[in-house]
Scaffold this motif. Structure first.
Motif, PDB file in Angstrom:
ATOM      1  N   ASP A   1       0.765  -1.249  -0.085  1.00 53.41           N
ATOM      2  CA  ASP A   1       0.075  -0.108   0.098  1.00 53.41           C
ATOM      3  C   ASP A   1       0.694   1.715   0.165  1.00 53.41           C
ATOM      4  O   ASP A   1       0.236   2.508  -0.310  1.00 53.41           O
ATOM      5  CB  ASP A   1      -0.810   0.407   1.371  1.00 53.41           C
ATOM      6  CG  ASP A   1      -2.294  -0.781   1.297  1.00 53.41           C
ATOM      7  OD1 ASP A   1      -2.837  -1.102   0.292  1.00 53.41           O
ATOM      8  OD2 ASP A   1      -2.585  -1.530   2.603  1.00 53.41           O
TER       9      ASP A   1
ATOM     10  N   ASP B   1       3.212   3.102  -2.220  1.00 57.00           N
ATOM     11  CA  ASP B   1       3.213   4.062  -3.160  1.00 57.00           C
ATOM     12  C   ASP B   1       1.980   4.820  -2.950  1.00 57.00           C
ATOM     13  O   ASP B   1       1.321   5.648  -3.502  1.00 57.00           O
ATOM     14  CB  ASP B   1       3.431   3.795  -4.494  1.00 57.00           C
ATOM     15  CG  ASP B   1       4.847   2.886  -4.631  1.00 57.00           C
ATOM     16  OD1 ASP B   1       5.296   4.185  -3.995  1.00 57.00           O
ATOM     17  OD2 ASP B   1       5.176   1.848  -4.810  1.00 57.00           O
ATOM     18  N   THR B   2       0.569   3.439  -3.140  1.00 56.56           N
ATOM     19  CA  THR B   2      -0.645   3.886  -3.015  1.00 56.56           C
ATOM     20  C   THR B   2      -1.303   4.965  -1.959  1.00 56.56           C
ATOM     21  O   THR B   2      -1.631   5.942  -1.907  1.00 56.56           O
ATOM     22  CB  THR B   2      -1.625   2.652  -3.273  1.00 56.56           C
ATOM     23  OG1 THR B   2      -1.516   1.680  -4.009  1.00 56.56           O
ATOM     24  CG2 THR B   2      -3.128   3.459  -3.607  1.00 56.56           C
TER      25      THR B   2
ATOM     26  N   SER C   1       0.093   8.293  -2.515  1.00 55.27           N
ATOM     27  CA  SER C   1      -0.512   9.336  -3.909  1.00 55.27           C
ATOM     28  C   SER C   1      -1.694   9.581  -3.044  1.00 55.27           C
ATOM     29  O   SER C   1      -1.804  11.049  -3.572  1.00 55.27           O
ATOM     30  CB  SER C   1      -1.154   7.999  -4.670  1.00 55.27           C
ATOM     31  OG  SER C   1       0.118   8.026  -5.555  1.00 55.27           O
TER      32      SER C   1
ATOM     33  N   GLU D   1     -10.248  -0.849  -4.039  1.00 53.40           N
ATOM     34  CA  GLU D   1     -10.167   0.521  -3.818  1.00 53.40           C
ATOM     35  C   GLU D   1      -9.643   0.964  -3.381  1.00 53.40           C
ATOM     36  O   GLU D   1     -10.348   2.044  -2.318  1.00 53.40           O
ATOM     37  CB  GLU D   1     -10.619   1.730  -5.186  1.00 53.40           C
ATOM     38  CG  GLU D   1      -9.699   2.529  -5.635  1.00 53.40           C
ATOM     39  CD  GLU D   1     -10.495   4.040  -6.705  1.00 53.40           C
ATOM     40  OE1 GLU D   1      -9.629   4.739  -6.668  1.00 53.40           O
ATOM     41  OE2 GLU D   1     -11.271   3.515  -7.040  1.00 53.40           O
TER      42      GLU D   1
END
Length: 173
Positions: free
Chosen positions: A12, A14-15, A18, A53
């Motif tokens: 998770d 990198d997500t 972002s 998501e």
């Protein structure tokens, strides 16, 4: 719409970066999360999912509360962020509630944050100064409604007062 709250996994990272960068329209808060993680200062990192998501994230780290020679540690929420297109749909609220429940389950009686006095009181946060706390975010005797605490256990507040210091990484944001 079902919001699922879960702990972060290494996949998770990198997500999360972002999400936080989008939520705060810049990378400073996302860098803060990564710095806290790199320094092993995260005590909880929640991800909010909608239909599988990842759309939101909340971080908890420890602050020190110093009163003379007495130093205690308590959790602080922040940053918490939701992708802009999902804001206003209850994702942030779900993250805030899940975090307070987790902090209570971990045995903490207080949680601090610096955030909106219009948003966080719905979760039980209140200005921390009247409870006997000062912070680097509060100058001298001035009011600072953004510096808040949630009292999860009334017994915890009975013996705790003092200056709240967030991790040094927060001073870089």
């Amino acid at each position: 719409m079902t919001i699922k709250i879960r702990s972060e996994t290494p996949q998770d990272i990198d997500t999360i970066y972002s999400i936080v960068a989008a939520a705060f329209e810049g990378e400073a808060h996302a860098d803060l999360v990564n710095l806290l993680r790199a320094e092993d200062e995260l005590i909880l990192s929640h991800v909010a999912e909608l239909n599988g998501e990842a759309v939101g994230h909340a971080t908890y780290s420890l602050v020190t509360v110093t009163d003379g020679d007495i130093v205690q540690r308590f959790p602080a929420l922040g940053p918490i962020g939701v992708l802009p297109r999902y804001q206003g749909r209850g994702v942030g609220s779900a993250l805030a509630r899940a975090g307070l429940e987790a902090m209570s389950d971990m045995g903490y009686g207080l949680v601090f944050l610096v955030g909106s006095p219009l948003y966080y009181p719905r979760f039980g946060y209140q200005p921390a100064q009247p409870l006997g706390f000062t912070s680097d975010y509060v100058e001298d005797e001035s009011r600072h409604e953004h510096f808040m605490a949630a009292v999860l256990d009334e017994g915890a507040i009975a013996d705790v007062r003092g200056h709240v210091r967030f991790h040094d990484a927060f001073h870089q944001v």
